[in-house]
Design a protein around this motif. Structure first.
Motif, PDB file in Angstrom:
ATOM      1  N   ASP A 165      50.707  55.840  43.450  1.00 11.21           N
ATOM      2  CA  ASP A 165      50.830  57.330  44.238  1.00 11.21           C
ATOM      3  C   ASP A 165      49.730  58.449  43.323  1.00 11.21           C
ATOM      4  O   ASP A 165      49.471  59.042  43.953  1.00 11.21           O
ATOM      5  N   ALA A 166      49.730  57.934  42.231  1.00 12.81           N
ATOM      6  CA  ALA A 166      48.485  58.911  41.536  1.00 12.81           C
ATOM      7  C   ALA A 166      47.302  58.639  42.011  1.00 12.81           C
ATOM      8  O   ALA A 166      46.383  59.581  41.982  1.00 12.81           O
ATOM      9  N   ILE A 167      46.970  57.595  42.607  1.00 13.76           N
ATOM     10  CA  ILE A 167      45.635  57.090  43.209  1.00 13.76           C
ATOM     11  C   ILE A 167      45.673  57.675  44.592  1.00 13.76           C
ATOM     12  O   ILE A 167      44.228  58.181  44.899  1.00 13.76           O
ATOM     13  N   LEU A 168      46.410  57.607  45.355  1.00 13.67           N
ATOM     14  CA  LEU A 168      46.385  58.069  46.503  1.00 13.67           C
ATOM     15  C   LEU A 168      46.069  59.351  46.610  1.00 13.67           C
ATOM     16  O   LEU A 168      46.090  60.337  45.787  1.00 13.67           O
ATOM     17  N   PRO A 169      45.344  60.042  47.854  1.00 12.18           N
ATOM     18  CA  PRO A 169      44.780  61.484  47.750  1.00 12.18           C
ATOM     19  C   PRO A 169      45.745  62.645  48.038  1.00 12.18           C
ATOM     20  O   PRO A 169      45.294  63.854  47.975  1.00 12.18           O
ATOM     21  N   GLN A 170      47.144  62.251  48.215  1.00  9.86           N
ATOM     22  CA  GLN A 170      47.983  63.388  48.320  1.00  9.86           C
ATOM     23  C   GLN A 170      47.754  64.250  49.544  1.00  9.86           C
ATOM     24  O   GLN A 170      48.084  65.398  49.372  1.00  9.86           O
ATOM     25  N   GLN A 188      48.986  63.915  52.556  1.00 12.10           N
ATOM     26  CA  GLN A 188      50.389  63.657  52.911  1.00 12.10           C
ATOM     27  C   GLN A 188      50.127  63.864  54.557  1.00 12.10           C
ATOM     28  O   GLN A 188      50.807  64.190  55.197  1.00 12.10           O
ATOM     29  N   PRO A 217      55.690  58.303  56.247  1.00 11.38           N
ATOM     30  CA  PRO A 217      55.621  59.871  56.011  1.00 11.38           C
ATOM     31  C   PRO A 217      55.262  60.401  54.642  1.00 11.38           C
ATOM     32  O   PRO A 217      55.892  61.018  54.028  1.00 11.38           O
ATOM     33  N   GLY A 218      54.265  60.345  54.379  1.00 12.29           N
ATOM     34  CA  GLY A 218      53.367  60.872  53.001  1.00 12.29           C
ATOM     35  C   GLY A 218      52.945  59.885  52.181  1.00 12.29           C
ATOM     36  O   GLY A 218      53.153  58.628  52.459  1.00 12.29           O
ATOM     37  N   ARG A 273      53.708  59.153  49.107  1.00 15.23           N
ATOM     38  CA  ARG A 273      54.624  58.397  48.114  1.00 15.23           C
ATOM     39  C   ARG A 273      55.433  57.262  48.819  1.00 15.23           C
ATOM     40  O   ARG A 273      55.391  56.187  48.211  1.00 15.23           O
ATOM     41  N   LYS A 300      35.430  65.476  53.836  1.00 20.75           N
ATOM     42  CA  LYS A 300      36.573  66.385  53.363  1.00 20.75           C
ATOM     43  C   LYS A 300      36.640  67.940  54.212  1.00 20.75           C
ATOM     44  O   LYS A 300      35.421  68.443  54.239  1.00 20.75           O
ATOM     45  N   PRO A 352      52.307  69.682  55.607  1.00 21.04           N
ATOM     46  CA  PRO A 352      53.101  69.185  54.455  1.00 21.04           C
ATOM     47  C   PRO A 352      53.012  69.700  53.010  1.00 21.04           C
ATOM     48  O   PRO A 352      53.779  69.275  52.010  1.00 21.04           O
ATOM     49  N   THR A 381      44.842  70.410  52.350  1.00 19.23           N
ATOM     50  CA  THR A 381      44.495  68.976  51.901  1.00 19.23           C
ATOM     51  C   THR A 381      43.613  68.586  52.944  1.00 19.23           C
ATOM     52  O   THR A 381      43.064  67.186  52.951  1.00 19.23           O
ATOM     53  N   GLN A 407      41.247  64.748  41.579  1.00 21.17           N
ATOM     54  CA  GLN A 407      42.560  64.294  41.076  1.00 21.17           C
ATOM     55  C   GLN A 407      43.482  65.634  40.921  1.00 21.17           C
ATOM     56  O   GLN A 407      44.869  65.540  41.111  1.00 21.17           O
ATOM     57  N   LYS A 435      43.438  68.296  42.414  1.00 22.50           N
ATOM     58  CA  LYS A 435      43.730  68.811  43.648  1.00 22.50           C
ATOM     59  C   LYS A 435      44.880  67.816  44.176  1.00 22.50           C
ATOM     60  O   LYS A 435      45.993  68.479  45.028  1.00 22.50           O
ATOM     61  N   ALA A 436      44.514  66.800  44.089  1.00 20.88           N
ATOM     62  CA  ALA A 436      45.798  65.661  44.645  1.00 20.88           C
ATOM     63  C   ALA A 436      46.915  65.843  44.036  1.00 20.88           C
ATOM     64  O   ALA A 436      48.241  66.070  44.612  1.00 20.88           O
ATOM     65  N   ARG A 468      50.496  66.981  45.667  1.00 16.06           N
ATOM     66  CA  ARG A 468      51.636  66.167  45.374  1.00 16.06           C
ATOM     67  C   ARG A 468      52.801  67.131  45.040  1.00 16.06           C
ATOM     68  O   ARG A 468      53.889  67.395  45.615  1.00 16.06           O
ATOM     69  N   PHE A 528      53.915  69.461  47.784  1.00 12.38           N
ATOM     70  CA  PHE A 528      54.346  68.470  48.907  1.00 12.38           C
ATOM     71  C   PHE A 528      55.992  68.362  48.418  1.00 12.38           C
ATOM     72  O   PHE A 528      57.113  68.630  49.218  1.00 12.38           O
ATOM     73  N   ARG A 543      58.183  71.244  48.914  1.00  8.20           N
ATOM     74  CA  ARG A 543      58.355  71.768  50.073  1.00  8.20           C
ATOM     75  C   ARG A 543      59.626  70.602  50.746  1.00  8.20           C
ATOM     76  O   ARG A 543      60.379  71.098  51.327  1.00  8.20           O
TER      77      ARG A 543
END
Lengths: 351, 199, 780
Positions: free
Chosen positions: B41-46, B48, B55-56, B58, B105, B126, B146, C444, C446-447, C451, C454, C457
């Motif tokens: 999860d820390a690697i994914l760009p978030q 969402q 759905p997101g 995580r 981006k 999100p 994002t 990072q 920003k991510a 998170r 998110f 929310r």
């Protein structure tokens, strides 16, 4: 007005890798001269042969790798490797010994790893070790120095040398020119004490002076490079001191069985190794502290292998072993950076 | 016969001993790592954004931990795939085009005079990066956006644009210096160009 | 305190300082335009205070700082603001940023200004504020706002104030010339800064290649009461680096990642001290600086007092540039400067030097050779790093390792690249690695932030859902009660409502009802308990319960019959009628739905259903009529007020709607064709599709035009009536949305009670929507 975008700095010191290599080549001249004087034409012939072969192999492999020939040949690193290998092998070795060595040094040990700068091992030493292991007889047939041959300058002439090297002369003939090296003699002494052997062996009585002279010549070359700041004093000095201390310690305890430290420093490839092999930047440790550790470890290893190992000389093996350790040494000998309390040790946060 | 037997017994005893030692070591010196899902999860760009089909971020991280493919994240692009491959010790594969392609981006921008204040984008966002209320004009908080695209679809009047983020002197990056010609095998094509530039 | 220490590494590049230090400081000509970037310093860009067309006076504040670390910007001369837009700025990227462009009028008319006089009498805070207002930022190269460096908290002790006069970069002589000619300004500035910081030592670090400047400083110091040491350091690049100079003068290292102030040292450039002097003693803000213009491509290298915003071309011309010889234009020194590809870029607060170099002077770097790890870079590095290792890591994108090898302690001085025999652009590798790492960190961050948001929310949505659920339950319970009540009301014969005529005391009735309810509850509870325990006297309890219930119902009825009576009147009736009409409509709708589904399924009872629907329709219309009639009579004024349809609007309404539909159809078609076209590969097919797209586009354009025309007409029509069509439209859309929402809720509703509540809502929503739609349709 076509202006360009470049990163600073916009000036650079007028030096190049080729300059560095040229200086190293110049520094080998006294040693080559001494070897030629004491051992005859063999050295020069070997250097010429090795240089031609080295450039040829380098060009061929660059061609295969589709690299610009001129650009890479000009850096002179192949020549340095060739000269170092040529002075390390016996002057009267057959041409194919040299050819095999150069092939291995340039093609296998250097270019296959990605060329200059990417080789983990010192190419000349890899080749030397290979030759020593593969052709032990050839590699121990050293020429006897002229000081050993009685009156006058009795060295093999250029023509004869060429004949020997290119293989048309009977082995028996050139046996008269060859003999054991001091380290050989000291190694295979069949139970005699050091003193006894010094009194008996012609090699040691008459021959060793020539070896000392050659070592002195290498030393001069080394000092020249040091003065030109091509390398720092750390690695060679620590290697010599380590070797000297080891030898003194054992000699001090038991002079009958162990060889004097002066002999250790003066014969064999000690000086050549200290100033031309150990200082090879590509395969050695990086930081000053690292270089001290690197040099000292080589010195200790040389003594151990010479004294208790199977081979009379040990510079090549010691250097190769420490080449292996260089990245490890680097990892733990980073200098303390400005503004940091302590130097970094290895990687943080990785287990 | 007895020699063989001795050998077998000795080896057996040694095996048991070392086994016990290893077992002990693995318990005694266990390194408590982050749960793998958190690391992924820390690697994914978030963003969402749900382009991966989950759905997101995580849920996708959980799916990866359970063996789903690592190449379903277009916003993260190749660098995320490589980081995941590195973490999970699997091969880095190219991005799965089915889930979209890597785009520069960007941030959402609401053309404000066209906005009718329907709040649909606010509900879709999100990360609550859209500000506004019913019948009031909406606007995107650019620093929180994002760039997930999720607000574009629900807008009934199509007044949301995705604007690529512009490079400013503050976000400008130094380019990598041109590669010196010395890599192995991998740069066959470049060798020719290099030789031309040198000679 | 005059001992000089040493720092590791350093190089001795050719100085090239003589060329530009021969002539005295000249004055740069006034250019045709001054371009002032809003960010000439580290920190937040300033915010423009002027508009295009404003006339500004020399020294007038034209942009104010935003945030603490920022600097204000003043007009360098009097003139007119002609533009505020993005122009190329002096930055390695060559990108543009916001600038104010001033066209000088040549009058050099100063804004009213004066020095502070006795600055020592002022409060320190005020003095710092004055320096901030003067827009002074570090003039050595980094451009850190000076007031921030001077504004340390009260308990922050400054031991040493270091004045950086080293000027170690080759070519540059701006500071040298400043000290030679204006040493008193430098010393005066130091006095001000010393007054603010109260250091115990003041050291001026200067390289030994500036004998004239050393002499000038020493003679100026004779008139100064402060104890200032001029410390001459050996010439070695980069002794002028802040950290290196601190190490040279004090043997203290600034800890990594900290600033000198953390260890009680403040460093100021000589140029900055002179600017402080001018600001405090003469009231002049920072509007000009000394720029060294040098290099072999100019015939008269010299130092020029230059207004900020002056384009480089003006300076180069003033120094007699040989354009044909110019190969590289470097901003700053040759070791750390940036190249620019445009001579329109302006001088800013940090521009100390401009080198117009020829090809021979700064030849293009030869191609990089392999790194042979010779270690020369390591010997040259003033930060004691391992440059060759950093190079390997940066090149191999092993940024973690690079960071671990203290990449961020690299000051990018260029000493390593200067000595590299293989000509490797080391500094660029480090810059590349640094910016990659920074970007990665930013992303990072920003991510992580995303998170967090998110998750917040997500939590909020869950909470809201739970609240809604709770509310829904409460409402359902209420609805159930209401229904029960209604049932009870229906059971009670109308004649039995004596309260209506008798107008009883409602309060009493209410109390009675409440009492009865309580009793009922009690009875119910007792009964429930009994039932649960299967008590014998269950029947008895049941009877009691029923009794209680009846009583309660009676009380409620009495109450409900009684309560509306006092209000009475048409309004109430109207309401009832309205409800009746709505109920009828709902029933009708339901029946219609049922009919439809039945028809769809082909069931038997269709005829019957149809009949029901018809009846219901009738009833509904009756109800509606009744309601309408009632409404008319009860509120005729309201009806009159309602907007009357314009005679022509129905036509245009139909028109517009149809047009809108057409437009959207066209758009969809067009999009589809476009997509097909994009994905199509066959040439023939492509041509056909292209034709189609063109055709469609035309039609689409036509339709859009027609639609827009119609819409315009509508808006005009509406405007005549003074109705905001847009507002109306939005309202209508909202109402429609409410209807849909209710319908959806209805389909989801589970219990009958709930349904009835929602039905009521729905009816109300529908009504509203219809009214709005009608109003709207009058205009469309």
């Amino acid at each position: 007005m076509a202006l360009i975008h470049l990163s600073s700095p916009h000036v650079s010191k007028a030096n190049s890798t080729a300059d560095v290599m040229r200086l190293v080549l110049i520094a080998t001249l006294p040693g080559i001269l001494a070897m030629t004087v004491f051992f005859g034409w063999g050295t020069l012939v070997q250097i010429a042969l090795a240089s031609v072969l080295a450039l040829g192999f380098e060009a061929a492999i660059l061609k295969l790798r589709k690299r610009p020939l001129g650009f890479f040949l000009k850096d002179g690193s192949a020549l340095v490797t060739a000269v170092l290998l040529a002075v390390a092998i016996p002057p009267f070795s057959s041409w194919w010994v040299t050819a095999t060595g150069i092939f291995f040094a340039i093609v296998i040990a250097k270019q296959l790893y990605g060329g200059l700068g990417n080789n983990p091992f010192n190419p000349a030493m890899v080749a030397y070790a290979l030759l020593l292991v593969s052709f032990p007889v050839e590699m121990t047939r050293w020429t006897s120095p002229i000081t050993q041959n009685g009156e006058g300058w009795q060295v093999a002439g250029l023509l004869e040398t060429l004949q020997v090297i290119f293989g048309s002369v009977e082995a028996t003939w050139y046996d008269s020119f060859t003999g054991a090296t001091p380290l050989d003699v000291l190694k295979h002494r069949a139970g005699q004490t050091t003193e006894e052997i010094w009194r008996q062996s012609d090699v040691l009585i008459n021959g060793v002076a020539a070896w000392y002279a050659v070592s002195a010549a290498w030393f001069m070359g080394g000092i020249f490079l040091l003065s030109r700041k091509i390398f720092t004093w750390h690695a060679p000095l620590s290697m010599l001191i380590a070797l000297f201390l080891m030898a003194s310690m054992f000699y001090g305890f038991d002079p009958d069985n162990y060889v004097s430290p002066v002999v250790h420093l003066g014969v064999g490839a000690t000086m050549l190794g200290a100033f031309f092999i150990v200082t090879d930047p590509v395969s050695s440790a990086t930081s000053n502290r690292g270089k001290v550790i690197y040099g000292a470890a080589i010195g200790v290893l040389i003594y151990i292998i010479r004294t208790w190992g199977n081979y009379p000389d040990a510079v090549a093996f010691s250097v190769l072993l420490l080449n292996l350790c260089a990245p490890f040494i680097d990892q733990y000998t980073q200098p303390r950076t400005y503004g940091h309390k302590r130097a970094n040790r290895g990687m943080k946060g990785k287990s | 016969m007895s020699t063989i037997l001795t050998a077998i017994i000795v080896l057996f005893v040694l095996a048991v001993l070392f086994g016990a030692l290893l077992g002990f070591a693995s318990v005694r010196f266990r390194v408590e790592g982050n749960p793998i899902v958190d690391q992924i999860d820390a690697i994914l760009p978030q963003t969402q954004c749900g382009q991966c089909g989950y759905p997101g971020c995580r849920p996708y991280a959980e799916a990866i931990a359970n063996g789903d493919a690592i190449n379903k994240c277009p916003p993260g692009g190749q660098s995320t795939i490589e980081a995941l491959a590195d973490l999970l010790d699997v091969e880095a594969v190219p991005l799965d085009a089915e889930h979209g392609e890597e785009k520069p981006k960007s941030v959402a921008f609401i053309r404000e005079d066209e906005c009718i204040g329907c709040t649909k984008c606010i509900q879709a966002c999100p990360v609550d990066a859209i500000l506004g209320a019913a019948k009031q004009m909406h606007t995107v908080i650019a620093s929180e956006c994002t760039g997930c695209d999720l607000c574009v679809e629900p807008c009934p009047v199509d007044c949301i644009d995705m604007i690529p983020i512009e490079t400013t002197p503050n976000t400008w990056k130094w380019p990598e210096p041109p590669s010196p010609m010395q890599l192995i095998a991998t740069d066959r094509g470049r060798g020719v160009a290099a030789s031309e530039s040198v000679s | 305190m005059s001992k000089v220490f040493a720092f590791h590494g350093g190089v001795h590049p050719p100085e090239n300082k003589k060329q530009s230090s021969r002539a005295p400081i000249g004055k740069a000509p006034l250019p045709a335009r001054l371009v002032l970037p809003m960010q000439q310093h580290i920190g937040g860009p300033a915010d423009p205070l002027v508009k295009v067309g404003d006339r500004v006076l020399k020294g007038q504040l034209i942009a104010e700082p935003i945030g603490r670390i920022s600097a204000s910007i003043h007009a360098p001369t009097s003139g007119i603001v002609v533009d505020i837009a993005a122009y190329p700025i002096p930055h390695a990227s060559g990108l543009s940023a916001e600038c104010i462009v001033i066209e000088p009028d040549g009058e050099e008319q100063w804004v009213e200004h004066q020095g502070l006089g006795d600055y020592k009498a002022l409060n320190r805070q005020e003095l710092i504020e004055h320096i901030r207002r003067s827009g002074i930022a570090g003039m050595g190269g980094a451009g850190f706002p000076t007031d921030v460096k001077l504004h340390l908290s009260e308990d922050h002790i400054v031991n040493t104030l270091i004045i950086n006069a080293a000027e170690c970069e080759p070519y540059i002589t701006a500071d040298d010339m400043l000290m030679r000619e204006r040493a008193h300004e430098v010393i005066g500035g130091i006095e001000v800064i010393a007054h603010l910081l109260r250091p115990s030592h003041i050291l001026i670090g200067i390289e030994d290649n500036k004998p004239n400047a050393i002499h000038a400083l020493q003679s100026a110091l004779k008139h100064c009461d402060l104890n200032i040491d001029v410390i001459v350091v050996p010439t070695k690049y980069p002794s002028g680096g802040e950290r290196q100079l601190i190490k040279l003068l004090t043997d203290i290292e600034v800890p990594s990642g900290r600033i000198p102030a953390d260890i009680g040292i403040v460093c100021q450039n000589v140029g900055t001290t002179s600017a402080v002097y001018r600001a405090v003693h003469r009231g002049e803000p920072l509007i000009s600086r000394i720029v060294t213009v040098t290099g072999d491509a100019v015939r008269h290298p010299q130092n020029l007092e230059t207004l900020l915003g002056t384009p480089f071309s003006t300076l180069l011309e003033a120094c007699d540039l040989r354009p044909e010889a110019l190969a590289r234009l470097v901003l700053g020194g040759p070791m750390m400067g940036v190249t620019v590809d445009n001579d329109r870029i302006p001088v800013i607060k940090t521009t100390n030097c401009l080198i117009a170099a020829t090809e021979q002077e700064m030849p293009p770097a030869p191609p990089a050779q392999a790194c042979i790890r010779c270690g020369m870079c390591e010997q040259a590095c003033p930060a004691d790093l391992l440059p060759q290792q950093l190079y390997w890591f940066s090149k191999g994108r092993e940024f973690d390792k690079a960071k671990n090898h203290n990449l961020f302690d690299c000051i990018e001085c260029g000493a390593c690249a200067y000595v590299c025999p293989s000509n490797i652009p080391l500094v660029q590798y480090y810059r590349f690695a640094k910016s990659e790492i920074r970007t990665e960190e930013r992303e990072q961050q920003k991510a992580d932030h995303a998170r967090e948001r998110f998750e917040a929310r997500q939590a909020r949505l869950e909470r809201e859902a739970a609240e809604k659920e709770a509310k829904r339950k409460a409402r359902a319970a209420e609805a159930a009660k209401a229904q029960e009540q209604r049932k009870a009301q229906a059971e009670q014969p109308a004649s039995e409502a004596p309260a209506a005529s008798a107008s009883p005391d409602i309060k009493q009735l209410k109390t009675a009802a409440a009492v009865a309810r309580t009793k009922l509850k009690k009875a119910q509870k007792a009964y429930d308990e009994g039932a649960a325990a299967s008590v014998d006297n269950l029947a008895e309890l049941e009877a009691a319960l029923n009794d209680a219930r009846q009583k309660a119902e009676a009380a409620e009825q009495a109450l409900s019959a009684g309560s509306p009576a006092p209000s009475g009147g048409g309004d109430d009736q109207l309401k009832q009628l309205k409800v009746a009409a709505a109920v009828a409509r709902t029933k009708l709708k339901k029946a219609q739905d049922a009919l439809k589904s039945a028809e769809d399924k082909g069931l038997d009872g269709i005829d019957k259903l149809r009949a029901t629907v018809e009846t219901l329709e009738q009833k509904a219309s009756e109800a509606q009529q009744a309601f309408d009639a009632a409404q008319k009579t009860s509120a005729p004024a309201a009806v009159e007020n309602a907007p009357q349809p314009e005679p022509n609007s129905p036509e245009s309404g139909i028109d517009a709607k149809a047009l809108k539909q057409q437009v959207s159809i066209m758009r969809t078609k067009l999009k589809k064709s476009q997509t097909a076209l994009d994905s199509c590969e066959d040439a023939e097919e492509k041509a056909r599709l292209e034709q189609e797209v063109a055709d469609l586009k035309q039609r689409f354009d036509q339709a859009t035009a027609a639609f827009e025309k119609a819409e315009q007409a509508q808006i005009e029509a509406a405007a005549k009536d003074g109705v905001d069509l847009k507002q109306l439209r939005i309202d209508a859309a909202m109402a429609r949305a409410a209807v849909t929402k209710s319908e959806r809720a209805l389909s989801k509703a589970e219990s009958d009670d709930e349904r009835s509540t929602i039905e009521q809502d729905l009816v109300a929503a529908r009504e509203k929507a219809e009214t709005l739609n009608q109003t709207l349709s009058q205009y469309e």
